[in-house]
Every structure is written in C-alpha cells, then in structure tokens.
Write a protein that holds these residues in place. Structure first.
Motif, mmCIF file in Angstrom:
data_model
loop_
_atom_site.group_PDB
_atom_site.id
_atom_site.type_symbol
_atom_site.label_atom_id
_atom_site.label_comp_id
_atom_site.label_asym_id
_atom_site.label_seq_id
_atom_site.Cartn_x
_atom_site.Cartn_y
_atom_site.Cartn_z
ATOM 1 N N ASP A 113 -40.500 -9.149 -59.774
ATOM 2 C CA ASP A 113 -39.360 -8.239 -59.654
ATOM 3 C C ASP A 113 -39.476 -6.997 -60.546
ATOM 4 O O ASP A 113 -39.435 -5.864 -60.044
ATOM 5 C CB ASP A 113 -38.053 -8.981 -59.936
ATOM 6 C CG ASP A 113 -37.309 -9.350 -58.657
ATOM 7 O OD1 ASP A 113 -37.620 -8.773 -57.599
ATOM 8 O OD2 ASP A 113 -36.415 -10.203 -58.710
ATOM 9 N N PRO A 114 -39.584 -7.146 -61.861
ATOM 10 C CA PRO A 114 -39.654 -5.931 -62.695
ATOM 11 C C PRO A 114 -40.916 -5.107 -62.449
ATOM 12 O O PRO A 114 -40.888 -3.874 -62.560
ATOM 13 C CB PRO A 114 -39.615 -6.485 -64.130
ATOM 14 C CG PRO A 114 -40.094 -7.893 -64.009
ATOM 15 C CD PRO A 114 -39.615 -8.377 -62.677
ATOM 16 N N ILE A 115 -42.010 -5.798 -62.084
ATOM 17 C CA ILE A 115 -43.267 -5.069 -61.825
ATOM 18 C C ILE A 115 -43.119 -4.153 -60.617
ATOM 19 O O ILE A 115 -43.488 -2.970 -60.658
ATOM 20 C CB ILE A 115 -44.430 -6.063 -61.610
ATOM 21 C CG1 ILE A 115 -44.702 -6.841 -62.904
ATOM 22 C CG2 ILE A 115 -45.694 -5.325 -61.158
ATOM 23 C CD1 ILE A 115 -45.742 -7.944 -62.742
ATOM 24 N N LEU A 116 -42.567 -4.713 -59.519
ATOM 25 C CA LEU A 116 -42.455 -3.942 -58.284
ATOM 26 C C LEU A 116 -41.277 -2.965 -58.316
ATOM 27 O O LEU A 116 -41.387 -1.835 -57.837
ATOM 28 C CB LEU A 116 -42.316 -4.891 -57.088
ATOM 29 C CG LEU A 116 -43.497 -5.824 -56.827
ATOM 30 C CD1 LEU A 116 -43.229 -6.706 -55.608
ATOM 31 C CD2 LEU A 116 -44.778 -5.025 -56.616
ATOM 32 N N ILE A 117 -40.130 -3.404 -58.877
ATOM 33 C CA ILE A 117 -38.932 -2.552 -58.884
ATOM 34 C C ILE A 117 -39.107 -1.361 -59.812
ATOM 35 O O ILE A 117 -38.818 -0.212 -59.436
ATOM 36 C CB ILE A 117 -37.690 -3.365 -59.294
ATOM 37 C CG1 ILE A 117 -37.363 -4.420 -58.228
ATOM 38 C CG2 ILE A 117 -36.485 -2.437 -59.491
ATOM 39 C CD1 ILE A 117 -36.259 -5.383 -58.639
ATOM 40 N N TYR A 118 -39.605 -1.631 -61.036
ATOM 41 C CA TYR A 118 -39.714 -0.564 -62.042
ATOM 42 C C TYR A 118 -41.153 -0.053 -62.198
ATOM 43 O O TYR A 118 -41.390 1.154 -62.197
ATOM 44 C CB TYR A 118 -39.204 -1.059 -63.396
ATOM 45 C CG TYR A 118 -37.748 -1.468 -63.397
ATOM 46 C CD1 TYR A 118 -36.753 -0.539 -63.099
ATOM 47 C CD2 TYR A 118 -37.364 -2.770 -63.690
ATOM 48 C CE1 TYR A 118 -35.415 -0.903 -63.105
ATOM 49 C CE2 TYR A 118 -36.023 -3.141 -63.692
ATOM 50 C CZ TYR A 118 -35.059 -2.205 -63.395
ATOM 51 O OH TYR A 118 -33.732 -2.573 -63.387
ATOM 52 N N GLY A 119 -42.120 -0.994 -62.315
ATOM 53 C CA GLY A 119 -43.507 -0.597 -62.555
ATOM 54 C C GLY A 119 -44.077 0.253 -61.427
ATOM 55 O O GLY A 119 -44.739 1.271 -61.672
ATOM 56 N N PHE A 120 -43.840 -0.176 -60.183
ATOM 57 C CA PHE A 120 -44.330 0.579 -59.030
ATOM 58 C C PHE A 120 -43.240 1.452 -58.405
ATOM 59 O O PHE A 120 -43.449 2.027 -57.335
ATOM 60 C CB PHE A 120 -44.883 -0.390 -57.984
ATOM 61 C CG PHE A 120 -46.204 -0.999 -58.357
ATOM 62 C CD1 PHE A 120 -47.390 -0.386 -57.994
ATOM 63 C CD2 PHE A 120 -46.252 -2.171 -59.098
ATOM 64 C CE1 PHE A 120 -48.604 -0.936 -58.346
ATOM 65 C CE2 PHE A 120 -47.462 -2.744 -59.447
ATOM 66 C CZ PHE A 120 -48.651 -2.123 -59.077
ATOM 67 N N ASN A 121 -42.074 1.486 -59.062
ATOM 68 C CA ASN A 121 -40.962 2.340 -58.628
ATOM 69 C C ASN A 121 -40.583 2.095 -57.164
ATOM 70 O O ASN A 121 -40.308 3.035 -56.408
ATOM 71 C CB ASN A 121 -41.328 3.821 -58.829
ATOM 72 C CG ASN A 121 -40.108 4.728 -58.828
ATOM 73 O OD1 ASN A 121 -39.013 4.311 -59.222
ATOM 74 N ND2 ASN A 121 -40.277 5.968 -58.381
ATOM 75 N N MET A 122 -40.570 0.826 -56.759
ATOM 76 C CA MET A 122 -40.281 0.476 -55.365
ATOM 77 C C MET A 122 -38.807 0.144 -55.141
ATOM 78 O O MET A 122 -38.381 -0.035 -53.998
ATOM 79 C CB MET A 122 -41.149 -0.710 -54.932
ATOM 80 C CG MET A 122 -42.635 -0.406 -54.952
ATOM 81 S SD MET A 122 -43.656 -1.857 -54.560
ATOM 82 C CE MET A 122 -43.342 -1.992 -52.802
ATOM 83 N N GLY A 123 -38.021 0.018 -56.201
ATOM 84 C CA GLY A 123 -36.588 -0.213 -56.064
ATOM 85 C C GLY A 123 -36.251 -1.460 -55.275
ATOM 86 O O GLY A 123 -36.847 -2.526 -55.473
ATOM 87 N N VAL A 124 -35.299 -1.325 -54.343
ATOM 88 C CA VAL A 124 -34.838 -2.453 -53.542
ATOM 89 C C VAL A 124 -35.976 -3.053 -52.719
ATOM 90 O O VAL A 124 -36.055 -4.269 -52.535
ATOM 91 C CB VAL A 124 -33.684 -2.007 -52.617
ATOM 92 C CG1 VAL A 124 -33.339 -3.088 -51.606
ATOM 93 C CG2 VAL A 124 -32.451 -1.657 -53.446
ATOM 94 N N ARG A 125 -36.866 -2.208 -52.223
ATOM 95 C CA ARG A 125 -38.004 -2.686 -51.430
ATOM 96 C C ARG A 125 -38.866 -3.640 -52.262
ATOM 97 O O ARG A 125 -39.351 -4.658 -51.760
ATOM 98 C CB ARG A 125 -38.823 -1.483 -50.957
ATOM 99 C CG ARG A 125 -39.958 -1.820 -50.005
ATOM 100 C CD ARG A 125 -40.363 -0.567 -49.218
ATOM 101 N NE ARG A 125 -40.587 0.572 -50.102
ATOM 102 C CZ ARG A 125 -41.796 0.932 -50.550
ATOM 103 N NH1 ARG A 125 -42.876 0.248 -50.201
ATOM 104 N NH2 ARG A 125 -41.920 1.981 -51.334
ATOM 105 N N GLY A 126 -39.053 -3.329 -53.528
ATOM 106 C CA GLY A 126 -39.838 -4.193 -54.401
ATOM 107 C C GLY A 126 -39.197 -5.557 -54.596
ATOM 108 O O GLY A 126 -39.879 -6.574 -54.627
ATOM 109 N N ALA A 127 -37.851 -5.568 -54.711
ATOM 110 C CA ALA A 127 -37.136 -6.836 -54.858
ATOM 111 C C ALA A 127 -37.331 -7.720 -53.628
ATOM 112 O O ALA A 127 -37.524 -8.933 -53.737
ATOM 113 C CB ALA A 127 -35.650 -6.571 -55.088
ATOM 114 N N ALA A 128 -37.297 -7.115 -52.443
ATOM 115 C CA ALA A 128 -37.459 -7.876 -51.209
ATOM 116 C C ALA A 128 -38.872 -8.417 -51.063
ATOM 117 O O ALA A 128 -39.077 -9.581 -50.671
ATOM 118 C CB ALA A 128 -37.109 -6.995 -50.002
#
Length: 448
Positions: free
Chosen positions: A183-198
């Motif tokens: 979650d934190p890697i994709l949401i914040y690290g890769f700046n993917m936001g909601v898409r990263g959470a999914a």
C-alpha cells in the motif's frame, strides 16, 4: 481425523480458545485489506478526504462481490462440518467440490455483470461528480481479482470447518501482510494513489487464494478438492445455497444499507457526511470483525457436536460464546463513547471531518454493546442447519428495521436521522435474536 474428533471430547473453553484465536487474528488481519487502504488513502495530501469518500462509495460493490463467497462458504462449510461429525468424509468432499464449481461460475458472472453496469451503480451508491473518479478507479481494478476474492474467502471456510484454524489464519496473513507492505509503496512511492491501493489488494488476494487452493488439494487437508467431485451436484448445491443464504444476506444487505446511507447522507448533508460514514463503518468493523472471528472458530464446534448428538456440549459452547461476545461488544462501546477522537484520527487528519466523526460516532454505535447476542444467535442457527431462522435474523436488523428507518427518519431529523436508525435497529434485532436463541436452547434440553 483426530483433530476434528477432538471437537466432541476436548474441554469447551480450551477448544474455543484453540480454534477461535487463530480465526480472530485472521479476521482482524483480513479487515486490514480495506481499513489499511482507507488509512493510507485518507491521508493523501490535498485529495485525501474525497479519495476516502470514493472508497466508501465503492464499498457496496466490494461487499456484494465478497457476499457471494459467503453464499457458498457460509453454507457449505457448516454442512461439511456436520458430515464430518457423522464420520462421512466422502459427503464432505462432495460438498466442497460442488462449492468450488459454484464459486467459479459466480466469479465469471460477477466480473462481467458488474463491469457492464459499474458507472450507474457507483452513482446509485452515492457517488458525486467529485468522488466518482476515485470510486471508479478503485472498483475497476478490484473487479479483476473477483475469482481470487471468491476462493480466498469462500474456500477458506472449508479449512476452518476442519478445525484447522491456524492454517486458515495463515492464508489470510499472507495476503494482509502483502497488502500492508504494498500500500504505501504503490500509493506514495510510485504516486499511484487510489489505483495503487486497488492493485495492492488484488495482488494480496491472489496470494491468499493460491495458498487456500494449494492446501485443499494437499494430503494435509482432512477433506480435499478432488477432480471427480468437481461437478455441479444439484442436491449439494441446493443444500449449500439454502443454508448459505443467511450469510449471503447478512453481507449483501450490508451493501444495501451503505447504499441507503450514502444516498441519504449525500442528499441531506453532502460529501463530508458520506466520508463520515466511511470512517464510522471502519470503526464498527474493528469491533465486529474480531467477534466474527470468534464466531467462525466456534461454529465448527457447534456443527460437529450437533451432528454427533452431543447437545450438552453444544449448549455449553453457546453459553460461553454469549459471555465473551457480549462482554467484548459492551467493552468496545465504552472506549468509543469516551475516546471518539482517537478512533477518528486513524483515518483522517482534516479538522472538519475529524470533529464531525467524533460527534456522531457514539450515537451511531449506541446499540453495539448488545450486538454480540445477534452474532452468536446467527452462528447457532447456521451451525445447526436451521436456514429459516438464520435468514430471519439476517433480514430483521437490516431489511426489516434499518433500511426503512434510514429512509424515514431523515424526514423528521434531517441528516442525523440516518445515524439514529443504526442504534435503534441494533437494540431491537439483538433482543429478538436472543429470545429465539433462548427458546431453541431450551428445546435442546429435552433432547439431552
């Protein structure tokens, strides 16, 4: 079969602890899938509140998808446990095989059906033009993992029903830890936001599903998925779905409630009130999910001893379960009443949303102190194969009481009427469920 037969001989308190502790841990871990997503998304700079509300809008669709896994697992697993109580392993495996086929069929149908109607559904569920993009983005990716959700949740109950709750817990643990890390890697690290959470959620569910299937085809499982039983046996399908309808109804009506809540809150209060409900539902999950873990761990004991005709042990199990569940729900409510800000800060740091949640949360959860009675009663009727009573209890709180009140009360009390409906429905349904349970246990006394 030794571990399974211990359910008919081992001391009840020790047995409940051994079986329930792993399922409680598993359920707490499992709820982190959604709660961790909301925690991280809610704190995204600038758009956190709207993104969090978008996740809340997508919640009814996610609940509907997972509800179908309970249709099969919630009905098939107790039937398999009853069969094991009768020492009929072959029947238990036929039930498992039929359930697996049903889950595959449901996964295909759900994925196609929801994709077709996704946009109008999200608006129906309370999305506004501001929150729709976030809800749509999360839901689109989540639907790609529908089969993983069905297997991870539905088939896992067939592991629990064998008394192998540590294995069931580990299957959930694999996915949850993966989700928490990603979650934190994709949401914040890769700046993917909601898409990263999914994406994190789908990948995590895939790992859990793979583990569950691998175990159920191995010789470590008492009952196994066997190719010869992978067929749609009409007899077992009807029995499974008839018993599972109450578990399905409990969850799918939760989706219906969120739809009614979100629409009422959007109409009378606006997006901030929809966001408030998203947080309060998460806080409520922190209470109900551990209790559900206890219930899942206890249900195999109820089913086994009912199937074996050991009614004294069954009644002892129910009495102890009631003491624990009511004590836990009452204690949790005390914490919510005195420290509402503490729970709100888990999900948001925005002052307006934080203060609104802290004000309404003690009211919204005003009937939860008695909710353990309903959950225990539901478990008893499902565990003993009494589909009619379990379905009535499922419908009473949500369909008969909560949904109508959530529609009617806002006409008199404005947006607060939506929140008042929850404690009123909880108190009435818990009292009714307790009466039905007491009456049923009294009848069993004559059979002992």
């Amino acid at each position: 079969m030794e571990q399974n037969s211990n359910m008919g001989t081992e001391k009840i308190s020790k047995l409940m602890l051994r079986l329930s502790l792993p399922t409680i841990i598993a359920q707490v871990i499992n709820v982190l899938y959604n709660i961790v997503d909301r925690m991280y998304v809610g704190h995204i700079p600038e758009v956190g509140a709207n993104a969090l509300t978008g996740l809340g809008v997508s919640a009814p669709l996610i609940l509907i998808v997972s509800a179908f896994s309970m249709f099969v697992g919630g009905g098939g697993a107790p039937l398999a446990a009853i069969a094991l109580g009768k020492n009929d392993k072959e029947e238990a495996e036929k039930i498992l095989g039929t359930g697996t086929v049903i889950l595959i069929i449901l996964s295909i149908a759900l994925t196609i059906g929801v994709f077709i109607f996704k946009e109008p559904l999200l608006y129906l569920f309370g999305a506004s033009d501001v929150t729709f993009p976030y809800a749509n983005e999360y839901t689109t990716i989540y639907l790609l993992g529908t089969l993983f959700v069905q297997f991870a949740l539905g088939l896992n109950l067939f592991i629990t029903c064998q008394g192998k709750t540590k294995i069931a817990m580990f299957s959930v643990l694999i996915g949850a830890i993966t989700n928490i890390i990603l979650d934190p890697i994709l949401i914040y690290g890769f700046n993917m936001g909601v898409r990263g959470a999914a994406i994190a959620t789908v990948f995590s569910q895939a790992l859990s599903a793979a583990f569950v299937v691998a175990f159920l085809v191995s010789n470590k499982s008492i009952i196994r998925i066997r190719f010869k039983y992978l067929k749609l046996n009409a007899q077992y399908a009807i029995k499974t779905l008839s018993l599972g309808v109450s578990s399905f109804t409990m969850q799918v009506t939760e989706s219906a409630i969120l739809i009614v809540f979100n629409n009422g809150l959007l109409k009378y209060g606006g997006d901030i009130y929809v966001g408030t409900m998203t947080i309060m539902q998460s806080v409520m999950q922190l209470l109900t999910i551990p209790i559900q873990g206890l219930i899942q761990g206890t249900q195999p004991i109820v089913s086994y001893n009912y199937g074996a005709g050991k009614y004294d042990r069954l009644k002892e199990t129910m009495k102890l379960s009631l003491k624990i569940t009511v004590g836990a729900t009452a204690g949790y409510y005390v914490l919510v009443f005195f420290f509402p800000h503490l729970f709100a800060r888990i999900f948001t740091s925005e002052a307006d949303l934080l203060n609104l949640v802290a004000k309404i949360l003690p009211i919204f959860m005003g009937g939860m102190w008695l909710f353990g009675v309903q959950m225990t009663s539901q478990m008893f009727f499902v565990g003993t194969g009494q589909a009619g009573k379990s379905l009535f209890i499922a419908l009473l709180r949500k369909v008969i009481l909560l949904i109508p009140m959530a529609i009617i009360l806002p006409n008199f009390f404005g947006v607060m009427g939506v929140f008042y409906s929850e404690p009123i429905a909880d108190l009435i349904s818990a009292s009714t469920s307790g009466f039905l349970l007491f009456y049923s246990l009294k009848k069993l006394k004559n059979l002992s």
